[in-house]
Design a protein around this motif. Structure first.
Motif, PDB file in Angstrom:
ATOM      1  N   TYR A 107     -60.572   7.015  41.121  1.00 34.69           N
ATOM      2  CA  TYR A 107     -61.347   8.064  40.001  1.00 34.69           C
ATOM      3  C   TYR A 107     -61.488   7.939  38.670  1.00 34.69           C
ATOM      4  CZ  TYR A 107     -61.754  12.813  37.973  1.00 34.69           C
ATOM      5  OH  TYR A 107     -61.730  14.184  37.547  1.00 34.69           O
ATOM      6  N   SER A 108     -60.535   7.000  38.227  1.00 39.29           N
ATOM      7  CA  SER A 108     -60.612   7.168  36.721  1.00 39.29           C
ATOM      8  C   SER A 108     -62.027   6.384  36.694  1.00 39.29           C
ATOM      9  CB  SER A 108     -59.474   6.917  35.795  1.00 39.29           C
ATOM     10  OG  SER A 108     -58.474   7.737  35.710  1.00 39.29           O
ATOM     11  N   THR A 109     -61.744   4.852  36.969  1.00 40.03           N
ATOM     12  CA  THR A 109     -63.381   4.271  37.201  1.00 40.03           C
ATOM     13  C   THR A 109     -63.895   4.745  37.320  1.00 40.03           C
ATOM     14  OG1 THR A 109     -61.295   2.526  37.549  1.00 40.03           O
ATOM     15  CG2 THR A 109     -63.508   2.142  37.749  1.00 40.03           C
ATOM     16  N   TYR A 110     -64.021   5.535  38.392  1.00 40.38           N
ATOM     17  CA  TYR A 110     -65.473   6.057  38.937  1.00 40.38           C
ATOM     18  C   TYR A 110     -66.097   6.799  37.001  1.00 40.38           C
ATOM     19  CZ  TYR A 110     -68.890   9.671  40.514  1.00 40.38           C
ATOM     20  OH  TYR A 110     -70.114  10.326  40.499  1.00 40.38           O
ATOM     21  N   ARG A 115     -69.888   8.828  34.307  1.00 36.52           N
ATOM     22  CA  ARG A 115     -69.570  10.190  33.478  1.00 36.52           C
ATOM     23  C   ARG A 115     -70.393  11.851  33.701  1.00 36.52           C
ATOM     24  NH1 ARG A 115     -70.743   7.331  27.365  1.00 36.52           N
ATOM     25  NH2 ARG A 115     -69.613   9.530  26.734  1.00 36.52           N
ATOM     26  N   PRO A 116     -69.605  11.380  35.018  1.00 42.13           N
ATOM     27  CA  PRO A 116     -70.223  12.962  35.823  1.00 42.13           C
ATOM     28  C   PRO A 116     -70.209  13.655  34.598  1.00 42.13           C
ATOM     29  CG  PRO A 116     -67.890  12.184  37.064  1.00 42.13           C
ATOM     30  CD  PRO A 116     -68.737  11.670  35.483  1.00 42.13           C
ATOM     31  N   ARG A 117     -70.499  15.707  34.822  1.00 40.75           N
ATOM     32  CA  ARG A 117     -71.018  16.458  34.444  1.00 40.75           C
ATOM     33  C   ARG A 117     -69.722  17.111  33.960  1.00 40.75           C
ATOM     34  NH1 ARG A 117     -76.619  18.703  33.861  1.00 40.75           N
ATOM     35  NH2 ARG A 117     -78.080  17.112  33.280  1.00 40.75           N
ATOM     36  N   PRO A 118     -69.305  18.346  33.507  1.00 35.77           N
ATOM     37  CA  PRO A 118     -68.008  18.646  33.701  1.00 35.77           C
ATOM     38  C   PRO A 118     -68.021  19.991  35.032  1.00 35.77           C
ATOM     39  CG  PRO A 118     -68.498  18.785  31.921  1.00 35.77           C
ATOM     40  CD  PRO A 118     -69.532  18.471  32.083  1.00 35.77           C
ATOM     41  N   VAL A 119     -67.597  20.683  35.500  1.00 35.80           N
ATOM     42  CA  VAL A 119     -67.302  21.334  36.325  1.00 35.80           C
ATOM     43  C   VAL A 119     -66.990  22.376  36.326  1.00 35.80           C
ATOM     44  CG1 VAL A 119     -67.910  19.579  38.287  1.00 35.80           C
ATOM     45  CG2 VAL A 119     -65.562  20.388  38.380  1.00 35.80           C
ATOM     46  N   ASN A 120     -65.682  23.007  35.861  1.00 36.44           N
ATOM     47  CA  ASN A 120     -64.767  23.845  35.820  1.00 36.44           C
ATOM     48  C   ASN A 120     -64.615  24.531  36.931  1.00 36.44           C
ATOM     49  OD1 ASN A 120     -65.255  24.410  32.862  1.00 36.44           O
ATOM     50  ND2 ASN A 120     -67.337  24.507  32.648  1.00 36.44           N
ATOM     51  N   SER A 152     -59.410  17.754  32.061  1.00 36.67           N
ATOM     52  CA  SER A 152     -60.244  16.962  31.631  1.00 36.67           C
ATOM     53  C   SER A 152     -62.480  17.290  33.045  1.00 36.67           C
ATOM     54  CB  SER A 152     -60.182  15.459  32.423  1.00 36.67           C
ATOM     55  OG  SER A 152     -60.119  15.017  34.028  1.00 36.67           O
ATOM     56  N   MET A 153     -61.653  17.849  34.063  1.00 36.57           N
ATOM     57  CA  MET A 153     -62.960  18.300  34.581  1.00 36.57           C
ATOM     58  C   MET A 153     -63.594  19.651  33.378  1.00 36.57           C
ATOM     59  SD  MET A 153     -61.355  17.386  38.649  1.00 36.57           S
ATOM     60  CE  MET A 153     -62.905  17.624  39.239  1.00 36.57           C
ATOM     61  N   THR A 154     -63.045  20.208  33.155  1.00 39.33           N
ATOM     62  CA  THR A 154     -63.681  21.642  31.926  1.00 39.33           C
ATOM     63  C   THR A 154     -64.360  21.220  31.041  1.00 39.33           C
ATOM     64  OG1 THR A 154     -61.595  21.777  30.959  1.00 39.33           O
ATOM     65  CG2 THR A 154     -61.343  22.192  33.174  1.00 39.33           C
ATOM     66  N   SER A 155     -65.301  21.965  30.700  1.00 40.26           N
ATOM     67  CA  SER A 155     -65.966  21.754  29.986  1.00 40.26           C
ATOM     68  C   SER A 155     -64.986  22.360  28.122  1.00 40.26           C
ATOM     69  CB  SER A 155     -67.193  22.874  29.428  1.00 40.26           C
ATOM     70  OG  SER A 155     -67.082  24.080  29.892  1.00 40.26           O
ATOM     71  N   TRP A 156     -63.763  22.215  28.752  1.00 42.60           N
ATOM     72  CA  TRP A 156     -62.918  22.560  26.731  1.00 42.60           C
ATOM     73  C   TRP A 156     -62.510  22.454  25.741  1.00 42.60           C
ATOM     74  CZ3 TRP A 156     -58.325  23.698  30.206  1.00 42.60           C
ATOM     75  CH2 TRP A 156     -58.017  25.382  31.758  1.00 42.60           C
ATOM     76  N   ARG A 214     -59.828  12.783  14.004  1.00 44.09           N
ATOM     77  CA  ARG A 214     -60.492  11.798  13.871  1.00 44.09           C
ATOM     78  C   ARG A 214     -61.874  11.637  14.929  1.00 44.09           C
ATOM     79  NH1 ARG A 214     -57.639   8.304   9.313  1.00 44.09           N
ATOM     80  NH2 ARG A 214     -57.077  10.202   8.029  1.00 44.09           N
ATOM     81  N   ILE A 215     -61.441  11.472  15.605  1.00 41.87           N
ATOM     82  CA  ILE A 215     -62.475  11.874  17.577  1.00 41.87           C
ATOM     83  C   ILE A 215     -62.731  12.681  18.182  1.00 41.87           C
ATOM     84  CG2 ILE A 215     -60.533   9.289  17.642  1.00 41.87           C
ATOM     85  CD1 ILE A 215     -59.343  10.973  20.158  1.00 41.87           C
ATOM     86  N   ARG A 216     -63.770  11.865  18.329  1.00 36.11           N
ATOM     87  CA  ARG A 216     -64.989  13.107  19.272  1.00 36.11           C
ATOM     88  C   ARG A 216     -64.318  13.300  21.048  1.00 36.11           C
ATOM     89  NH1 ARG A 216     -70.599  11.372  19.298  1.00 36.11           N
ATOM     90  NH2 ARG A 216     -69.966   9.206  20.168  1.00 36.11           N
ATOM     91  N   ARG A 217     -64.752  14.537  21.604  1.00 34.97           N
ATOM     92  CA  ARG A 217     -64.297  15.305  22.702  1.00 34.97           C
ATOM     93  C   ARG A 217     -65.061  13.548  23.607  1.00 34.97           C
ATOM     94  NH1 ARG A 217     -65.854  16.773  27.717  1.00 34.97           N
ATOM     95  NH2 ARG A 217     -64.731  18.942  28.253  1.00 34.97           N
ATOM     96  N   ASP A 218     -65.689  13.443  23.627  1.00 31.28           N
ATOM     97  CA  ASP A 218     -66.135  13.021  24.627  1.00 31.28           C
ATOM     98  C   ASP A 218     -65.361  11.061  24.596  1.00 31.28           C
ATOM     99  OD1 ASP A 218     -67.860  11.765  22.459  1.00 31.28           O
ATOM    100  OD2 ASP A 218     -68.646  10.896  23.403  1.00 31.28           O
TER     101      ASP A 218
END
Length: 238
Positions: A107-110, A115-120, A152-156, A214-218
């Protein structure tokens, strides 16, 4: 004296990891502590130190804690714990542990590659994530990944993700610490080591939190996937 010094160093690193990601202190601490002491001492020690970490992070992220996000995770985790105890008694734990590890790695490697979009995911999925977390935690002491994957699947925003994980782990930790104390697992030896570990794990958590800021969300989400891969490898390796 040497064991105490090494224990403090282990918890400095463990605190840094969870201060950075919101989880993972046990991933660092348990394998290393098992080289220094009996696992029956390492586990309750790690649980107590985890409470230091989550309490600090909970206070730091208190403005981003939302009970309505944490509640369905907790509701699912309670029956999950009961299911996990039953599972542990009736199923070959090594086979399931390896299966969970392979799933986390895949799952994590995929997600790192595609880098799929958040599905909320909705409330049902939150309850299911809580249930699986409770079950896996009760059966194999590795219950974090389902809740981590769910968030991690959310857009939070990253602060909301980290706060939700922290709030869930605080409440789950309170239950675990209470059970350890009432069942006699938390001994005077454990408390002695905890006196050394507590300031070290707090210092590590504070340092990790500063880097996290100091790091971004992505970048934060990618860090989560890398740590899930590490968890998966450890589960497969036993």
């Amino acid at each position: 004296m040497v064991t105490a010094l090494l224990t403090g160093t282990v918890f400095l690193a463990a605190g840094f990891v969870q201060g950075l990601t919101g989880f993972g202190s046990a991933l660092v601490a348990i394998p290393l502590l098992s080289l220094l002491m009996d696992v029956k001492t390492a586990v309750p020690l790690c649980t107590l130190s985890g409470m230091v970490i989550t309490s600090y992070l909970g206070w730091q992220l208190r403005d981003h804690l939302h009970w309505h996000r944490i509640r369905p995770l907790l509701l699912g985790s309670i029956p999950g714990v009961l299911a996990g105890v039953t599972l542990l008694k009736k199923v070959d734990s090594d086979v399931i542990r390896s299966g969970i590890g392979v799933l986390l790695i895949t799952y994590s490697t995929y997600n790192l590659l595609v880098r799929p979009r958040p599905v909320n995911p909705g409330r049902f999925w939150a309850i299911l994530a809580g249930f699986l977390t409770g079950a896996i935690g009760a059966a194999f002491s590795a219950g974090g990944p389902p809740v981590i994957i769910y968030t991690s699947m959310t857009s939070w925003k990253k602060d909301v993700i980290k706060a939700t994980l922290t709030g869930f782990f605080v409440l789950n930790g309170v239950v675990t610490v209470t059970v350890h104390a009432t069942s006699g697992i938390t001994t005077s030896t454990v408390l002695g080591y905890f006196a050394v570990a507590a300031p070290c794990v707090l210092a590590g958590t504070m340092l990790g939190s500063r880097v996290y800021g100091r790091i971004r969300r992505d970048t934060y989400i990618r860090l989560i996937y890398w740590f899930l891969i590490a968890m998966g490898i450890m589960l497969v390796a036993g």
